[in-house]
Scaffold this motif. Structure first.
Motif, PDB file in Angstrom:
ATOM      1  N   SER A 250       0.853  -1.194   0.000  1.00 35.86           N
ATOM      2  CA  SER A 250       0.000   0.000   0.000  1.00 35.86           C
ATOM      3  C   SER A 250       0.884   1.237   0.000  1.00 35.86           C
ATOM      4  O   SER A 250       2.113   1.138   0.113  1.00 35.86           O
ATOM      5  CB  SER A 250      -0.930   0.007   1.215  1.00 35.86           C
ATOM      6  N   GLY A 251       0.248   2.412  -0.084  1.00 35.43           N
ATOM      7  CA  GLY A 251       1.016   3.642  -0.060  1.00 35.43           C
ATOM      8  C   GLY A 251       0.143   4.862   0.146  1.00 35.43           C
ATOM      9  O   GLY A 251      -1.069   4.825  -0.093  1.00 35.43           O
ATOM     10  N   LEU A 252       0.757   5.960   0.607  1.00 33.24           N
ATOM     11  CA  LEU A 252       0.072   7.230   0.842  1.00 33.24           C
ATOM     12  C   LEU A 252       0.773   8.337   0.071  1.00 33.24           C
ATOM     13  O   LEU A 252       2.007   8.338  -0.053  1.00 33.24           O
ATOM     14  CB  LEU A 252       0.067   7.567   2.339  1.00 33.24           C
ATOM     15  N   ASP A 253      -0.025   9.301  -0.441  1.00 32.29           N
ATOM     16  CA  ASP A 253       0.507  10.397  -1.244  1.00 32.29           C
ATOM     17  C   ASP A 253       0.051  11.737  -0.688  1.00 32.29           C
ATOM     18  O   ASP A 253      -1.106  11.893  -0.290  1.00 32.29           O
ATOM     19  CB  ASP A 253      -0.001  10.309  -2.694  1.00 32.29           C
ATOM     20  N   PHE A 254       0.966  12.727  -0.716  1.00 33.01           N
ATOM     21  CA  PHE A 254       0.642  14.119  -0.396  1.00 33.01           C
ATOM     22  C   PHE A 254       1.342  15.011  -1.421  1.00 33.01           C
ATOM     23  O   PHE A 254       2.544  14.865  -1.655  1.00 33.01           O
ATOM     24  CB  PHE A 254       1.105  14.481   1.016  1.00 33.01           C
ATOM     25  N   LYS A 255       0.593  15.944  -2.017  1.00 29.17           N
ATOM     26  CA  LYS A 255       1.161  16.811  -3.049  1.00 29.17           C
ATOM     27  C   LYS A 255       0.702  18.253  -2.863  1.00 29.17           C
ATOM     28  O   LYS A 255      -0.416  18.512  -2.435  1.00 29.17           O
ATOM     29  CB  LYS A 255       0.753  16.342  -4.447  1.00 29.17           C
ATOM     30  N   PHE A 256       1.582  19.168  -3.221  1.00 28.17           N
ATOM     31  CA  PHE A 256       1.240  20.578  -3.362  1.00 28.17           C
ATOM     32  C   PHE A 256       1.688  21.018  -4.747  1.00 28.17           C
ATOM     33  O   PHE A 256       2.849  20.835  -5.117  1.00 28.17           O
ATOM     34  CB  PHE A 256       1.922  21.430  -2.294  1.00 28.17           C
ATOM     35  N   GLN A 257       0.763  21.588  -5.500  1.00 23.23           N
ATOM     36  CA  GLN A 257       1.038  21.964  -6.892  1.00 23.23           C
ATOM     37  C   GLN A 257       0.606  23.394  -7.131  1.00 23.23           C
ATOM     38  O   GLN A 257      -0.472  23.810  -6.687  1.00 23.23           O
ATOM     39  CB  GLN A 257       0.290  21.023  -7.834  1.00 23.23           C
ATOM     40  N   ILE A 258       1.437  24.163  -7.853  1.00 29.29           N
ATOM     41  CA  ILE A 258       1.134  25.551  -8.153  1.00 29.29           C
ATOM     42  C   ILE A 258       1.296  25.785  -9.651  1.00 29.29           C
ATOM     43  O   ILE A 258       2.235  25.271 -10.278  1.00 29.29           O
ATOM     44  CB  ILE A 258       2.044  26.506  -7.342  1.00 29.29           C
ATOM     45  N   TYR A 259       0.352  26.524 -10.243  1.00 27.70           N
ATOM     46  CA  TYR A 259       0.402  26.835 -11.674  1.00 27.70           C
ATOM     47  C   TYR A 259       1.225  28.108 -11.862  1.00 27.70           C
ATOM     48  O   TYR A 259       0.825  29.193 -11.421  1.00 27.70           O
ATOM     49  CB  TYR A 259      -1.013  26.999 -12.232  1.00 27.70           C
ATOM     50  N   VAL A 260       2.351  27.956 -12.512  1.00 26.85           N
ATOM     51  CA  VAL A 260       3.274  29.075 -12.688  1.00 26.85           C
ATOM     52  C   VAL A 260       2.794  30.004 -13.792  1.00 26.85           C
ATOM     53  O   VAL A 260       2.700  31.220 -13.618  1.00 26.85           O
ATOM     54  CB  VAL A 260       4.696  28.560 -12.993  1.00 26.85           C
ATOM     55  N   TYR A 261       2.474  29.429 -14.964  1.00 31.33           N
ATOM     56  CA  TYR A 261       1.950  30.222 -16.085  1.00 31.33           C
ATOM     57  C   TYR A 261       0.965  29.364 -16.872  1.00 31.33           C
ATOM     58  O   TYR A 261       1.343  28.313 -17.379  1.00 31.33           O
ATOM     59  CB  TYR A 261       3.079  30.701 -16.997  1.00 31.33           C
ATOM     60  N   LYS A 262      -0.289  29.821 -16.915  1.00 30.65           N
ATOM     61  CA  LYS A 262      -1.350  29.064 -17.568  1.00 30.65           C
ATOM     62  C   LYS A 262      -1.396  27.654 -16.987  1.00 30.65           C
ATOM     63  O   LYS A 262      -1.575  27.485 -15.805  1.00 30.65           O
ATOM     64  CB  LYS A 262      -1.161  29.071 -19.085  1.00 30.65           C
TER      65      LYS A 262
END
Length: 238
Positions: A81-93
């Motif tokens: 099994s596994g766990l995921d955590f993400k933070f994503q930011i749109y730089v341009y478009k």
């Protein structure tokens, strides 16, 4: 108890694969219907993208790791099994940067390959870059690749005592995801990644090819929480 847990893993993986295929088919059906609707109403793709632009998102999810290849992970470990955590930011478009951290858990299937321990937990982290497409209303398709990452293997020798060994390595990942917008600030996703860890495990020279890297596939599901509207730099250059 051990036998019961082993028998449970296959249904869990089958369940995740079934969800992955079912949502994928639903999303592609949504693409077709949206294309027909936009053609009838005259809505341009550029206007649709502007309306759906987000600043970023935070996500949490579950994944099923599937070891592969002629290496110590493919031959000696079995994904649990596994766990995921993400933070994503749109730089341009739709171009984005992100940070990922997570953990994958494995059972040992062949002690003659990996040694005298019974479980391995893998802590993972990397930065990534990618691009997101908006092929249909409510649907987001993203492709991404890591540019820096690290892996930490914690090999457990005993179930009854806290006895373990730690190995480290560099991590690379390539992936794709599908997001489905439930609302302007909440999405569900499915994703796939192929990950490779280049390790620093010290072994006899004849075993270097087996232990110098480990590979596994990841199939995941989860929830995204969208943040704000508008990308990071468009307001400064438009």
């Amino acid at each position: 108890m051990i036998t019961a847990l082993m028998n449970l893993r296959l249904p869990i993986k089958t369940f995740c694969l079934s969800i992955f295929m079912g949502i994928t088919m639903t999303m592609f059906s949504q693409v077709k219907s949206t294309q027909r609707a936009n053609a009838n109403t005259g809505i341009s793709s550029s206007k649709a993208m502007e309306y759906r632009q987000r600043f970023g998102f935070i996500s949490v999810g579950y994944h099923s790791p599937i070891t592969t290849g002629d290496n110590f992970m493919g031959q000696g470990l079995e994904g649990e099994s596994g766990l995921d955590f993400k933070f994503q930011i749109y730089v341009y478009k739709q171009f984005f940067l992100g940070l990922y951290t997570g953990a994958s858990y494995f059972d040992v299937k062949d002690n003659s390959i990996v040694g005298n321990y019974n479980k391995t937990s893998l802590s993972e982290g990397y930065g990534y870059v990618g691009y997101e497409f908006l092929p249909a209303d409510r649907l987001r398709l993203g492709v991404l690749a890591s540019f820096y990452g690290g892996a930490r293997f914690k090999n457990h020798y005993s179930k009854s005592r806290n006895v373990f060994q730690v190995d480290r390595g560099n991590l690379s990942s390539f992936g794709v995801y599908f997001n489905y917008e439930l609302s302007s600030h909440l999405m569900v996703y499915i994703d796939y990644a192929y990950r490779t860890s280049k390790t620093d495990i010290k072994v006899a020279p004849e075993l270097n090819d087996l232990f110098e890297r480990g590979n596994y596939h990841s199939i995941g599901i989860g929830i995204n929480f969208a943040l704000g509207t508008g990308d990071l730099i468009s307001g400064f250059i438009d």
